[in-house]
Structures are given as structure tokens and as C-alpha cells.
Enzyme design. Structure first.
Site, PDB file in Angstrom:
ATOM      1  N   LEU A 198       0.849  -1.200   0.000  1.00  0.00           N
ATOM      2  CA  LEU A 198       0.000   0.000   0.000  1.00  0.00           C
ATOM      3  C   LEU A 198       0.886   1.253   0.000  1.00  0.00           C
ATOM      4  CD1 LEU A 198      -2.656  -1.118   2.671  1.00  0.00           C
ATOM      5  CD2 LEU A 198      -2.765  -1.363   0.180  1.00  0.00           C
TER       6      LEU A 198
ATOM      7  N   GLY B 178       1.022   3.704  -2.568  1.00  0.00           N
ATOM      8  CA  GLY B 178       1.071   4.384  -3.862  1.00  0.00           C
ATOM      9  C   GLY B 178       2.451   4.871  -4.252  1.00  0.00           C
ATOM     10  N   THR B 179       2.467   5.823  -5.170  1.00  0.00           N
ATOM     11  CA  THR B 179       3.709   6.409  -5.671  1.00  0.00           C
ATOM     12  C   THR B 179       4.506   6.989  -4.516  1.00  0.00           C
ATOM     13  OG1 THR B 179       2.547   7.025  -7.704  1.00  0.00           O
ATOM     14  CG2 THR B 179       4.642   8.135  -7.262  1.00  0.00           C
TER      15      THR B 179
ATOM     16  N   HIS C  32      15.441  32.878  18.979  1.00  0.00           N
ATOM     17  CA  HIS C  32      16.793  33.149  18.497  1.00  0.00           C
ATOM     18  C   HIS C  32      17.747  32.111  19.065  1.00  0.00           C
ATOM     19  CE1 HIS C  32      20.386  35.324  17.344  1.00  0.00           C
ATOM     20  NE2 HIS C  32      20.855  35.124  18.567  1.00  0.00           N
TER      21      HIS C  32
HETATM   22  P1  FAD Z   1      -0.551   7.689  -6.117  1.00  0.00           P
HETATM   23  O1  FAD Z   1       0.344   7.889  -4.968  1.00  0.00           O
HETATM   24  O2  FAD Z   1       0.042   7.649  -7.471  1.00  0.00           O
HETATM   25  O3  FAD Z   1      -1.314   6.314  -5.828  1.00  0.00           O
HETATM   26  C1  FAD Z   1      -2.191   5.749  -6.729  1.00  0.00           C
HETATM   27  C2  FAD Z   1      -2.305   4.271  -6.424  1.00  0.00           C
HETATM   28  O4  FAD Z   1      -3.381   3.738  -7.176  1.00  0.00           O
HETATM   29  C3  FAD Z   1      -1.069   3.467  -6.817  1.00  0.00           C
HETATM   30  O5  FAD Z   1      -0.651   2.666  -5.746  1.00  0.00           O
HETATM   31  C4  FAD Z   1      -1.563   2.590  -7.970  1.00  0.00           C
HETATM   32  O6  FAD Z   1      -0.929   1.327  -8.019  1.00  0.00           O
HETATM   33  C5  FAD Z   1      -3.029   2.446  -7.633  1.00  0.00           C
HETATM   34  N1  FAD Z   1      -3.872   2.121  -8.775  1.00  0.00           N
HETATM   35  C6  FAD Z   1      -3.920   2.746  -9.981  1.00  0.00           C
HETATM   36  N2  FAD Z   1      -4.876   2.208 -10.753  1.00  0.00           N
HETATM   37  C7  FAD Z   1      -5.450   1.215 -10.022  1.00  0.00           C
HETATM   38  C8  FAD Z   1      -6.511   0.321 -10.265  1.00  0.00           C
HETATM   39  N3  FAD Z   1      -7.206   0.335 -11.402  1.00  0.00           N
HETATM   40  N4  FAD Z   1      -6.820  -0.575  -9.293  1.00  0.00           N
HETATM   41  C9  FAD Z   1      -6.138  -0.598  -8.123  1.00  0.00           C
HETATM   42  N5  FAD Z   1      -5.145   0.251  -7.838  1.00  0.00           N
HETATM   43  C10 FAD Z   1      -4.808   1.152  -8.772  1.00  0.00           C
HETATM   44  N6  FAD Z   1       4.855  14.852  -3.476  1.00  0.00           N
HETATM   45  C11 FAD Z   1       5.036  15.573  -2.365  1.00  0.00           C
HETATM   46  O7  FAD Z   1       4.073  16.195  -1.888  1.00  0.00           O
HETATM   47  N7  FAD Z   1       6.241  15.636  -1.738  1.00  0.00           N
HETATM   48  C12 FAD Z   1       7.326  14.988  -2.218  1.00  0.00           C
HETATM   49  O8  FAD Z   1       8.404  15.053  -1.642  1.00  0.00           O
HETATM   50  C13 FAD Z   1       7.181  14.225  -3.403  1.00  0.00           C
HETATM   51  N8  FAD Z   1       8.229  13.557  -3.914  1.00  0.00           N
HETATM   52  C14 FAD Z   1       8.051  12.800  -5.043  1.00  0.00           C
HETATM   53  C15 FAD Z   1       9.156  12.145  -5.573  1.00  0.00           C
HETATM   54  C16 FAD Z   1       9.026  11.382  -6.720  1.00  0.00           C
HETATM   55  C17 FAD Z   1      10.231  10.661  -7.284  1.00  0.00           C
HETATM   56  C18 FAD Z   1       7.745  11.254  -7.329  1.00  0.00           C
HETATM   57  C19 FAD Z   1       7.574  10.390  -8.546  1.00  0.00           C
HETATM   58  C20 FAD Z   1       6.647  11.914  -6.815  1.00  0.00           C
HETATM   59  C21 FAD Z   1       6.796  12.707  -5.668  1.00  0.00           C
HETATM   60  N9  FAD Z   1       5.718  13.406  -5.127  1.00  0.00           N
HETATM   61  C22 FAD Z   1       5.898  14.166  -4.016  1.00  0.00           C
HETATM   62  C23 FAD Z   1       4.380  13.354  -5.731  1.00  0.00           C
HETATM   63  C24 FAD Z   1       3.487  12.374  -4.950  1.00  0.00           C
HETATM   64  O9  FAD Z   1       4.095  11.100  -4.928  1.00  0.00           O
HETATM   65  C25 FAD Z   1       2.114  12.294  -5.594  1.00  0.00           C
HETATM   66  O10 FAD Z   1       1.581  13.589  -5.720  1.00  0.00           O
HETATM   67  C26 FAD Z   1       1.180  11.448  -4.751  1.00  0.00           C
HETATM   68  O11 FAD Z   1       1.691  10.143  -4.587  1.00  0.00           O
HETATM   69  C27 FAD Z   1      -0.210  11.391  -5.372  1.00  0.00           C
HETATM   70  O12 FAD Z   1      -1.028  10.606  -4.584  1.00  0.00           O
HETATM   71  P2  FAD Z   1      -2.295   9.839  -5.162  1.00  0.00           P
HETATM   72  O13 FAD Z   1      -2.920   9.161  -3.994  1.00  0.00           O
HETATM   73  O14 FAD Z   1      -3.113  10.743  -5.990  1.00  0.00           O
HETATM   74  O15 FAD Z   1      -1.716   8.754  -6.179  1.00  0.00           O
END
Ligand code: FAD
Ligand code: NAD
Length: 467
Positions: free
Chosen positions: A38, A40-41, A445
Site C-alpha cells: 500500500l 502508492g507512488t 533566536h
Molecule cells: P498515487 O500515490 O500515485 O497512488 C495511486 C495508487 O493507485 C497506486 O498505488 C496505484 O498502483 C493504484 N492504482 C492505480 N490504478 C489502479 C486500479 N485500477 N486498481 C487498483 N489500484 C490502482 N509529493 C510531495 O508532496 N512531496 C514529495 O516530496 C514528493 N516527492 C516525489 C518524488 C518522486 C520521485 C515522485 C515520482 C513523486 C513525488 N511526489 C511528491 C508526488 C506524490 O508522490 C504524488 O503527488 C502522490 O503520490 C499522489 O497521490 P495519489 O494518492 O493521488 O496517487
């Protein structure tokens, strides 16, 4: 068939926070994630692993270059164990994703592993290698996030031509990493590999790096990163990326339309991310996406289908974990009949390079474009005792306030720990503080936060105390 009040598709910071808030508000909640972990990205291949590598490489750089300034001598050679550094990063990720399992369990949220797809607006099919299941749900929250974007002529082979995902798990330190895109990912990961000894060249299409932030921040960060040895090629339009065995050749045209080539052993493509809806079968529920592939939502984050909502990277707006989290909470509270609100102008943006870069509110460029009459107060970090004590003297705090009311309209910082300092600005702006309000507050400070007070004094009456 199991039935739910809410099914959340995607377990990133948007999805898992939405699920927790729904459960807290008494809804029977399911979360569906296609990967086995769990988070995500953000937790797996984004925020957390990139910060782990930024921190590790920062320690290495300090040991190599700065310990001696503090009178710390290391007998013998400082050695880098890159494999260990990557393993530590993975351990941090594993620990963090396990924490989400715990939270799901604690909040009695049913977790389904598999690809979620719509059968219709109230039925979701979940397909994994093992089996196919179906659940029924009153409401759905789409939180499927984003994937790295690329350019039409680039084939990302994931070996030499890579995205952030591969850059977080390399097996060797590149000799010369060419970074396409001087945005957040390119600069954070470019800095990691520069510290570890790689030559790093950033090729950026616009005439400045981090082009959406205040131009003073672009200038300051580029100045410091140049001193750190990163090479920048601005106003360059990349036209081809080719792999020749272990070499990558990047062709671009500069602003005089002259063709330039860059040769390296790795090319990091960091030109943004695209919303991800592959495999969701949105058409079965009749959910609309726009021309950029984002799920379309109204102010309540509701799609054109009334029981289906969408949040995070898959909809419009900044692709940030904390933005996704706020949206997850908002939808849960709307479903519970509450009236929550998000002020998108007050979502801070941070780049975790060193010095860090942090912003909230309007940039100077935006205020000019909107014709707003504003005042500016800026204070350099090097004038702070705290900055000199630590040796982190780069950067500044800049406050923009309304010329007639003195209300703070934007705060832009570069410097040590500004990722944490920006919260003071967010708090002040949430309460619609004037620059004078901040200037009259006592700041401990010696701290970096004193730069915020000094910049506020400069914006109020042009009377900073320490410059
Ligand atoms: P995501 O985190 O992308 O999660 C979506 C999830 O949905 C994934 O696990 C995926 O597998 C799942 N999924 C997709 N389709 C399906 C499906 N059909 N069925 C089941 N599961 C599915 N943001 C910050 O605020 N601070 C940071 O320091 C930062 N650093 C980052 C560094 C990098 C290298 C990257 C790539 C991104 C960074 N980000 C950062 C951005 C941040 O990761 C994203 O904005 C954030 O993860 C978005 O959250 P989300 O829940 O929308 O989607
Ligand atoms: P970005 O939008 O930050 O930067 C992309 C850069 O690539 C821009 O400077 C753009 O001008 C440039 N570019 C676009 N096309 C180009 C081309 N053809 N040639 C050369 N340069 C080109 O995107 P990113 O760095 O890939 O990050 C993706 C998303 O992930 C961002 O929206 C960001 O918010 C998020 N993220 C956030 C953090 C953080 O909060 N610290 C860290 C990493 C990623």
C-alpha cells in the site's frame, strides 16, 4: 458479494487517507490496490524513497566536504557503499508501507489486492493473479494517481533511459547522468547523484529551472547547484534520445536553433507525470476525462456520475501528496454531510534539494500578471547567526504583501529547513495575516525562522534589523 458505503480505488496518500477518514466517520470502507504494498507512488517510488536518498547522500557529502570545516577529521578514506544506501532506502519504504497496513487494520478497512475496474457505477471488479472478485458500493473514490510522462520520441528502456522509479533503485552510480527536465524530480535526483560523484547535466526546455516557482528561487537554486557542480542547459528543446549500448545520446536545439548533443551513460526523463486511469474501465460507469486524461470533477471533487468522486494526481491541480491527502479528507467529509473546504492557493510546494526551496501563495510573476499592487521584503539567510553557526548560508526568505492592506500574498524561501519553515507562512496566510502581524511576533533566536520575521519587517516598513 461484499457491500460497502465507500470503495476507494488506489492506496496512495489520496486513497489511504480518504479511506481512514471515511472509516472514522462511520462508513463501511474498502480500499483496492493493484500492487502488493500500500502507499502508492509517494511511499513506494516517490516522496519517501527520494527523501531517504537525499538524506543519505547529504550525509555522504557532509562527511566528504564539510566535516573538516567543523574540526572533524576522519582517519583514512570515507567510503561509499551504494548498495547499502539503496538497501536502507528500501528498508525505510518497507517500514512505511507496513505502517499503512497497520492503519487499515486499525480502522477496520477491507483491503483488496488487485486491479480495480468499473462494472458499472456501483460495482467494482477486482482482478488479481489469484482470482477475480466483485464488490458492491454506494460510493466510489477514484485515487489512481499518476505515472511518469515521457516525450513521444523517447523509449524509456528502464535500464539506461530511465524515470524516477528506476533512478531510485540503480545498481551503480552513473558516470554522467543527463537529466531531461529541470523540475522537482530532475533537481532532487540530480542532486543525489551529483553528491555521489556523478557528472550531472540538466537539459531544460524553459529559460529557468523550477519554472512554476518564483523566479528568484529558480535563480538562487541554480546558482547553488552550479557551485555543487551540476551543469545546466536552459532553453534547450530535446529532439531525440538514443541508446547506443551503454551510452545514451541526447540531441537538442538551443535558443539560437543550433543542434547540440549530450552523451552520458544514463538519461533521466523527468518532464512531468500523467494521470493514470489505465484498466479502470471508466466507460462502464460513464465517468468523463478531459483532454489531458484527468478525471473531470466539480468543486466537490464529484465526477459527472454523482456517486463517483476523484482525488489526487488523477485530477487537476498540483501533483503533491499533501494536496491528495486534503482532497481525500474533503471527499470523506462531503460524503458524511459536512461542508469542508480546500484553499488551493495555500497548498505549499517544496523542493527537497539542499538548500531546500519552499513556496506558498502567489509568486511575483503571478502578481504582476494579475496587476496586483504589492510590496516585497527579502532577507538573506547569510545574515542569520543560526545559518553561520551551521554553515548553511545560502538562500533567502521573500514575502510579498498587498501594497495597501499589507496582507501576505505569497512567501518564497530557499535555505536550510525551509520545507518545515513554510508552515509558518501557511498558518499566517490561513489567518489572513499582514506582514506586520508576522513582523511583530517573537521568533526564537537563533533560528532560521528569524529570516521570516526579518523579511516581514522588510515588507512592512523596509526596516529589517540585521542587514
Ligand atoms: P498515487 O500515490 O500515485 O497512488 C495511486 C495508487 O493507485 C497506486 O498505488 C496505484 O498502483 C493504484 N492504482 C492505480 N490504478 C489502479 C486500479 N485500477 N486498481 C487498483 N489500484 C490502482 N509529493 C510531495 O508532496 N512531496 C514529495 O516530496 C514528493 N516527492 C516525489 C518524488 C518522486 C520521485 C515522485 C515520482 C513523486 C513525488 N511526489 C511528491 C508526488 C506524490 O508522490 C504524488 O503527488 C502522490 O503520490 C499522489 O497521490 P495519489 O494518492 O493521488 O496517487
Ligand atoms: P515538473 O513538472 O516539476 O518538471 C518538469 C520539467 O520538465 C519542467 O521544468 C518542464 O519545463 C521540463 N520539460 C518539459 N518538457 C520538456 C522537454 N521536452 N525538454 C526539456 N524539458 C522539458 O515534473 P517532474 O519533476 O517530472 O515531477 C512530476 C510531478 O511530481 C510534479 O508535478 C511534482 O509536483 C511531483 N513531485 C513533487 C516533489 C516534491 O514535492 N518535492 C518531488 C518530486 C515530484
Amino acid at each position: 458479494m461484499n457491500t460497502y458505503d465507500v470503495a476507494v480505488i488506489g492506496s496512495g496518500p489520496g486513497g489511504y487517507v480518504a479511506a481512514i477518514r471515511c472509516a472514522q466517520l462511520g462508513m463501511k470502507t474498502a480500499i483496492i490496490e493493484k500492487y502488493s504494498t500500500l502507499g502508492g507512488t509517494c511511499l513506494n517510488v516517490g516522496c519517501i524513497p527520494s527523501k531517504a536518498l537525499l538524506d543519505s547522500s547529504h550525509h555522504y557529502e557532509d562527511a566528504m566536504k564539510h566535516f573538516a570545516d567543523h574540526g572533524i577529521e576522519i582517519p583514512g578514506e570515507v567510503k561509499l557503499n551504494f548498495k547499502k544506501m539503496i538497501e536502507r532506502k528500501q528498508a525505510v519504504v518497507d517500514q512505511t508501507t507496513k505502517g499503512i497496513d497497520f492503519l487499515m487494520n486499525k480502522n477496520k478497512i477491507d483491503v483488496y489486492e488487485g486491479l480495480g475496474s468499473f462494472k458499472d457505477a456501483t460495482h467494482i471488479e477486482i482482478t488479481s493473479e489469484k482470482e477475480t472478485k466483485e464488490i458492491e458500493t454506494k460510493n466510489v473514490i477514484i485515487a489512481t494517481g499518476s505515472k511518469p510522462a515521457t516525450l513521444p520520441f523517447i523509449t524509456v528502456d528502464k535500464e539506461r533511459i530511465i524515470t524516477s522509479t528506476e533512478a531510485l533503485s540503480l545498481k551503480e552510480i552513473p558516470k554522467h547522468m543527463i537529466v531531461i527536465g529541470g523540475g522537482v524530480i530532475g533537481l532532487e535526483l540530480g542532486q543525489v547523484y551529483r553528491r555521489l560523484g556523478a557528472e550531472v547535466s540538466v537539459v531544460e526546455y524553459m529559460d529557468r529551472i523550477i519554472p512554476t516557482m518564483d523566479s528568484a528561487q529558480s535563480k538562487e537554486l541554480m546558482k547553488v547547484m552550479k557551485k555543487q557542480g551540476v551543469k545546466f542547459h536552459l532553453s534547450h528543446k530535446v529532439s531525440a534520445v538514443e541508446r547506443k549500448k551503454n551510452e545514451v545520446v541526447i540531441t537538442a536545439t538551443d535558443k539560437k536553433d543550433k543542434e547540440v548533443t549530450f552523451k552520458g551513460d544514463y538519461c533521466l526523463v523527468s518532464v512531468g507525470r500523467r494521470p493514470y486511469t489505465d484498466g479502470l474501465k471508466l466507460e462502464n460507469a460513464g465517468v468523463k476525462v478531459n483532454e489531458r486524461g484527468q478525471v473531470e470533477v466539480n468543486d466537490h471533487l464529484q465526477t459527472n456520475v454523482s456517486n463517483i468522486y476523484a482525488i489526487g494526481d488523477v485530477i487537476r491541480g498540483a501533483m503533491l501528496a499533501h494536496k491528495a491527502e486534503e482532497e481525500g479528507v474533503l471527499v470523506a467529509e462531503i460524503l458524511a454531510g459536512q461542508k469542508p473546504h480546500i484553499d488551493y492557493n495555500l497548498i505549499p510546494g517544496v523542493v527537497y534539494t539542499w538548500p531546500e526551496v519552499a513556496s506558498v501563495g502567489k509568486t511575483e510573476e503571478e502578481l504582476k500578471e494579475e496587476g496586483v499592487d504589492y510590496k516585497t521584503g527579502q532577507f538573506p539567510m547569510r545574515a542569520l547567526g543560526r545559518a553561520r553557526a551551521s554553515g548553511d548560508i545560502d538562500g533567502f526568505v521573500k514575502i510579498l504583501s498587498d501594497a495597501s492592506t499589507d496582507e501576505v500574498l505569497g512567501v518564497h524561501m530557499v535555505g536550510a529547513r525551509v520545507a518545515d519553515l513554510i508552515t509558518e507562512a501557511v498558518t499566517a496566510m490561513e489567518f489572513r495575516a499582514s506582514a506586520e502581524d508576522i513582523a511583530r511576533m517573537s521568533h526564537a533566536h537563533p533560528t532560521y525562522a528569524e529570516a521570516v520575521k526579518e523579511a516581514a519587517l522588510a515588507a512592512t516598513e523596509n526596516r529589517p534589523l540585521h542587514v
